[in-house]
Design a protein around this motif. Structure first.
Motif, short mmCIF file in Angstrom:
data_model
loop_
_atom_site.label_atom_id
_atom_site.label_comp_id
_atom_site.label_asym_id
_atom_site.label_seq_id
_atom_site.Cartn_x
_atom_site.Cartn_y
_atom_site.Cartn_z
N ARG A 112 0.80 -1.22 0.00
CA ARG A 112 0.00 0.00 0.00
C ARG A 112 0.83 1.27 0.00
N ILE A 113 2.14 1.16 -0.21
CA ILE A 113 2.99 2.34 -0.13
C ILE A 113 3.98 2.35 -1.28
N GLY A 114 4.19 3.56 -1.84
CA GLY A 114 5.21 3.75 -2.86
C GLY A 114 6.53 4.11 -2.21
N GLU A 115 6.82 5.40 -2.11
CA GLU A 115 8.05 5.89 -1.50
C GLU A 115 7.84 6.19 -0.02
N LEU A 116 8.92 6.05 0.75
CA LEU A 116 8.91 6.44 2.15
C LEU A 116 10.12 7.31 2.43
N ALA A 117 9.87 8.49 3.01
CA ALA A 117 10.94 9.38 3.45
C ALA A 117 10.82 9.56 4.95
N VAL A 118 11.89 9.24 5.67
CA VAL A 118 11.91 9.27 7.13
C VAL A 118 12.96 10.28 7.58
N ILE A 119 12.54 11.26 8.38
CA ILE A 119 13.42 12.33 8.83
C ILE A 119 13.43 12.36 10.36
N SER A 120 14.62 12.36 10.94
CA SER A 120 14.75 12.43 12.40
C SER A 120 13.98 11.30 13.09
N ALA A 121 14.08 10.11 12.52
CA ALA A 121 13.41 8.93 13.06
C ALA A 121 14.20 7.71 12.67
N ALA A 122 14.00 6.63 13.40
CA ALA A 122 14.70 5.37 13.12
C ALA A 122 13.77 4.21 13.41
N HIS A 123 14.31 3.02 13.34
CA HIS A 123 13.52 1.80 13.47
C HIS A 123 13.31 1.38 14.93
N ARG A 124 13.98 2.07 15.85
CA ARG A 124 13.85 1.71 17.26
C ARG A 124 14.00 2.97 18.11
N ALA A 125 13.61 2.85 19.38
CA ALA A 125 13.85 3.91 20.35
C ALA A 125 15.19 3.66 21.01
N HIS A 126 15.98 4.71 21.15
CA HIS A 126 17.28 4.58 21.81
C HIS A 126 17.08 4.65 23.33
#
Length: 328
Positions: free
Chosen positions: A142-156
């Motif tokens: 259900r998604i084309g492109e994804l742009a992620v800013i100031s975020a990651a895959h986990r919480a530090h």
């Protein structure tokens, strides 16, 4: 049955999707809210882009990200159909344990109500970037492109440590009957993590006040920020969304769509090492952008030129072929 309003103007119209009675959060809890509310702006037949931001954001993206979401801007309301949405829980719900995957599922309900089987792009910053990653992992078709800013895959863990103090402060103030003061103090603490030591050093002198306990110049700034935020949210809602950030965890290998990651070397909440780890694990990385900034985590709001260039590169191909048809 979901109800929906179709936008007629690029200025935007609210859209609504009913939350089914059997919808349960990952915690097993049930929301008291009965609908998801979004705002749809831009030309009716233009490519569809979802925009999501920090825990203070919502469906009015032109208000919380005005440098990005605007006519002629990086997320161009003249050329793109833009959907932003209110994060749940709302202000009247207490003790809600909600994840970024839950937010992604709620977004899917809104897209279903719109009849949108697929979005052309998702632009997420801070908590919104976490939701984007969760959405891509849950709904790869259900998604084309994804742009992620100031975020990651986990919480530090270092970020969790500070947010944990905020949550205990909020709960303490709420239970003492001084909720607004607690929200203001928690906002002050948050601002020390959103910005950097270098920025504070440049902006504020260490002129000592007359007596012990009186505010230094930097404290005056934080007090003003806290006071301005005191009525913006409830303690319970902030506790839930802060906790949601710390529960966030997405396997980068499950993010199969084309991915752009933007990280800032001064961001203490999302260390650049985590941006690199996300980028290294994603199977379809388009680009990892690493940049310095004096603004730390708030760089996604403050580094307008850099963020604008990156989003232009991500989104411009969506409308480059037939711009005249999109405007028609």
């Amino acid at each position: 049955m979901a109800s929906i309003e179709i936008p007629e103007e690029t200025a935007g119209r609210d859209v609504h999707a009913a939350i089914p009675d059997d919808f349960r959060l990952e915690s097993g809890q049930r929301l008291t809210a009965t609908e998801v509310v979004g705002r749809l702006s831009g030309p009716e037949h233009a490519p569809l882009v979802v925009v999501a931001g920090g825990i203070s954001s919502g469906r009015f993206a032109t208000r919380w990200w005005p440098s990005v979401v605007k006519a002629g801007g990086p997320v161009d309301l003249n050329r793109l159909r833009v959907l932003a949405f209110d994060l749940l829980p709302g202000g009247g719900e207490a003790g809600v344990t909600i994840t970024t995957a839950d937010q992604a599922r709620l977004l899917a309900l809104l897209l279903d109500a719109l009849g949108a089987q697929r979005i052309d792009a998702f632009v997420g910053a801070s908590y919104g970037g976490c939701i984007g990653l969760a959405f891509a992992a849950l709904f790869p078709e259900r998604i084309g492109e994804l742009a992620v800013i100031s975020a990651a895959h986990r919480a530090h863990p270092a970020a969790t440590a500070v947010r944990g103090v905020q949550r205990r402060l909020l709960a303490f103030a709420r239970d003492c009957g001084r909720e607004a003061e607690g929200v203001a103090l928690a906002r002050q603490l948050a601002m020390t993590t959103y910005r950097t030591a270098d920025e504070f050093d440049l902006r504020f002198s260490q002129t000592a006040p007359a007596g012990a306990g009186e505010p230094f110049p930097v404290c005056d700034y934080l007090i003003a920020k806290g006071s301005a935020y005191a009525g913006a949210t409830s303690a319970d809602r902030w506790i839930s969304l802060s906790d949601s950030l710390d529960r966030h965890s997405v396997d980068p290998r499950l993010v199969r769509c084309p991915l752009t990651v933007v990280g800032f070397s001064s961001d203490t909440l999302v260390p650049i090492a985590d941006n690199r780890e996300l980028a290294a694990g994603a199977p379809n990385l388009r680009r990892l952008v690493e940049a310095p900034s004096i603004f730390g985590h708030d760089a996604f709001l403050k580094e307008r030129e850099l963020v604008g260039r990156v989003l232009h590169d991500v989104l411009n191909p969506l409308t480059a072929l037939q711009p005249s048809e999109i405007a028609a």
